[in-house]
Design an enzyme around this catalytic site. Structure first.
Site, PDB file in Angstrom:
ATOM      1  CG  HIS A  75      -2.886   3.669   1.534  1.00 42.62           C
ATOM      2  ND1 HIS A  75      -3.554   3.247   0.370  1.00 42.62           N
ATOM      3  CD2 HIS A  75      -3.271   2.868   2.576  1.00 42.62           C
ATOM      4  CE1 HIS A  75      -3.989   1.942   0.750  1.00 42.62           C
ATOM      5  NE2 HIS A  75      -3.655   1.670   1.754  1.00 42.62           N
TER       6      HIS A  75
ATOM      7  CB  CYS B  40      -1.011  -0.136   1.271  1.00 44.33           C
ATOM      8  SG  CYS B  40      -2.141  -1.303   1.209  1.00 44.33           S
TER       9      CYS B  40
ATOM     10  CG  ASN C  37      -6.443  -0.466   1.059  1.00 48.66           C
ATOM     11  OD1 ASN C  37      -5.847  -0.220   0.021  1.00 48.66           O
ATOM     12  ND2 ASN C  37      -6.030  -1.190   2.063  1.00 48.66           N
TER      13      ASN C  37
END
Ligand code: UT7
Length: 325
Positions: free
Chosen positions: A252, A115, A282
């Site tokens: 993020h 990520c 996500n």
């Protein structure tokens, strides 16, 4: 004194057409819209079509970013793709994007920091541009996470989505002042002691399989706010800025509760946070460029704004970047 700066010239994004809502997931597994929305802020996510790959989405986002920059593919001499879901184990998916764009000069490679991948990729591109080795970089985050989810594991499968985002960055000779455009500061961190908190249970040298995402969610959550806040503090210090100077915080997009917690800890105005986790879930390395694309497209982020990017993910890896847009 003039110095080379990496200036953002354009941004683009791509989302697969298929929308999967929390209610859709509740038809398949033991979950609910209430649980997912309350714990994460997620309402829906996009899922790739059968004939779409990470490279397909990456090429679409790259083309959009080139169009936004008013540049052509031939103007690019460096492609860095951040992904944990490459088309193949090798070659790097970045070379497929390069070939699809018709570029056969310069270099193209993948970066794997889960990520945090986009922050790591943009910081890497910045160093090459500042060092004078390349002139214009395409930095792409593209993920088909739906392909590595265990759709029976409700603690992970509700959290992720697919998509791609890209930025074009160009080396420009500027004065070196903090008021100049470009990437002003970057901090990258990793701590492999936590590599079993968020991982995939397969790989070429271990099982010979692709594997599925496994996560100790509460443990990741526990570290996230502290690590994010620390690295943001270091990045702001590097550039001599304070949280109150930030025009847009583009984190993020893993969990709205984490973003709100980090913003509270840093004293950031909640109105200044770009949130897309509700619509995209996500999307790992794609989430920051997708959020940048959304906030540029609707006119929130404007030239001259001070923009802070931040990410944390598997490894653990985490990092932040400060950009004068
Ligand atoms: O991008 C990389 C970084 N990743 C992250 O930042 C993720 C960080 N972690 C998180 O966002 C949160 O930990 C989660 C959203 C993953 C989970 O939230 P939580 O508040 O930490 O919940 P939990 O894992 O402690 O689970 C609480 C309960 C459990 O039930 P019991 O044991 O209390 O009866 C779970 O079994 O919620 C249950 N649960 C669910 N219930 C309905 C877990 N997943 C689900 C689900 N639907 N999808």
């Amino acid at each position: 004194m003039s110095t080379l700066r990496s200036v953002v010239k354009g941004v683009g994004g791509y989302l697969p057409k298929r929308v999967v809502t929390n209610d859709d997931l509740a038809q398949l597994i033991d979950t609910s819209d209430e649980w997912i929305a309350a714990r994460t802020g997620i309402r829906e996510r996009r899922i790739v079509a059968d004939d779409e790959l990470t490279s397909t989405m990456g090429v679409a986002a790259a083309r959009a970013a080139l169009g936004n920059a008013g540049l052509e593919a031939k103007d690019i001499d460096l492609i860095i793709l951040a992904t944990s879901t490459p088309d193949q184990t090798f070659p790097a998916t970045a070379v497929t994007i390069q070939a699809e764009l018709g570029i056969n000069h310069g270099a193209a490679f993948d970066i794997q920091a889960v990520c945090s991948g986009f922050v790591f990729a943009l910081a890497t591109a910045d160093n090459y541009l500042k060092g004078g080795q390349f002139k214009r970089a395409l930095v792409v985050g593209s993920e088909a996470f739906s392909r590595i989810l265990d759709w029976q594991d409700r603690s992970t499968c509700v959290l992720f989505g697919d998509g791609a985002g890209a930025v074009v960055v160009e080396a420009q000779k500027l004065n070196g002042a903090m008021s100049d455009r470009g990437i002003l500061a970057a901090c990258l961190r990793s701590d492999g002691r936590y590599r079993d908190k968020l991982y995939v249970d397969g790989g070429p040298s271990s099982t010979g399989t692709v594997g599925h995402v496994r996560m100790d969610g509460p443990e990741v959550f526990r570290h996230a706010v502290t690590k994010i806040s620390e690295v943001i503090g270091d990045t702001l210090d590097q550039a001599g800025y304070q949280a109150s100077d930030i025009d847009w915080f583009v984190p993020h997009q893993a969990n709205k509760r984490i973003l709100d917690g980090a913003a509270r800890k840093l004293g950031l105005d909640p109105e200044r946070i770009v949130i897309t986790v509700d619509k995209h879930a996500n999307t790992s390395a794609a989430s920051i460029p997708l959020a940048l694309n959304a906030a540029c497209a609707d006119g929130r982020i404007k030239q001259g704004d001070l923009v802070l990017l931040e990410a944390m993910g598997g490894g653990f890896t985490w990092g932040a970047l400060l950009i004068r847009w």
